[in-house]
Scaffold this active site. Structure first.
Site, PDB file in Angstrom:
ATOM      1  CE1 TYR A   5     101.164  30.223  -1.463  1.00 16.38           C
ATOM      2  CE2 TYR A   5     101.728  29.215  -3.559  1.00 16.38           C
ATOM      3  CZ  TYR A   5     100.840  29.906  -2.758  1.00 16.38           C
ATOM      4  OH  TYR A   5      99.622  30.264  -3.264  1.00 16.38           O
ATOM      5  CE  LYS A   9      98.399  27.750  -1.946  1.00 12.55           C
ATOM      6  NZ  LYS A   9      97.217  28.385  -1.426  1.00 12.55           N
ATOM      7  CG  PHE A  34      99.509  28.776 -10.044  1.00 11.28           C
ATOM      8  CD1 PHE A  34     100.011  28.770  -8.761  1.00 11.28           C
ATOM      9  CD2 PHE A  34      99.372  27.573 -10.710  1.00 11.28           C
ATOM     10  CE1 PHE A  34     100.385  27.579  -8.156  1.00 11.28           C
ATOM     11  CE2 PHE A  34      99.757  26.381 -10.118  1.00 11.28           C
ATOM     12  CZ  PHE A  34     100.269  26.381  -8.835  1.00 11.28           C
ATOM     13  CG  ASN A  35      99.955  34.035 -11.348  1.00 11.42           C
ATOM     14  OD1 ASN A  35     100.158  34.578 -10.276  1.00 11.42           O
ATOM     15  ND2 ASN A  35     100.839  33.225 -11.901  1.00 11.42           N
ATOM     16  CG  ASN A  55      98.456  40.975  -9.166  1.00 16.20           C
ATOM     17  OD1 ASN A  55      98.215  41.579 -10.201  1.00 16.20           O
ATOM     18  ND2 ASN A  55      97.510  40.601  -8.320  1.00 16.20           N
ATOM     19  CG  LEU A  56     103.271  41.062 -14.543  1.00 15.29           C
ATOM     20  CD1 LEU A  56     104.240  42.240 -14.564  1.00 15.29           C
ATOM     21  CD2 LEU A  56     103.931  39.807 -15.092  1.00 15.29           C
TER      22      LEU A  56
END
Length: 111
Positions: A5, A9, A34-35, A55-56
């Site tokens: 991954y 990128k 990210f995120n 997701n979290l």
């Protein structure tokens, strides 16, 4: 890069930089983040999934507002103080501002 991954990128960034170098009229900015989490006060940017989150952060938010009883954390063999994973997050408002700044930088460099 440490995984496929990350390599994808990295390679896309290389392609963009090479293309911009070959075509001086093409302007690029590389943004790494990210995120993304949270929501704009208007509710137009962000997430509040009706189904099971993928997701979290929505899980954490649902526990905070009482929609879920508890948060389950999986994994305990990471090289951290408590053995759980470490993640970086960026608020969607900051993310949007970063995109605006990147576009402004491109526009200034065209002069």
């Amino acid at each position: 890069c440490t995984n496929p991954y990350g390599w994808t990128k990295f390679m896309i960034e290389q392609i963009l930089m090479d293309t911009a170098k070959a075509n001086s009229q093409l302007k690029i900015e590389l943004l790494r983040y990210f995120n993304p989490v949270g929501a704009h006060p208007s509710g137009r940017i962000g997430e509040s999934p009706n189904a099971i989150p993928n997701n979290l952060m929505p899980f954490i938010q649902q526990v905070a507002v009482g929609r879920r009883e508890a948060l389950t954390v999986f994994g305990n063999k990471y090289n951290t103080a408590d053995g759980t994973g470490v993640r970086d997050y960026i608020h969607v408002d900051d993310l949007a501002e970063g995109h605006i700044c990147a576009l402004q930088h491109i526009l200034k460099s065209e002069g």
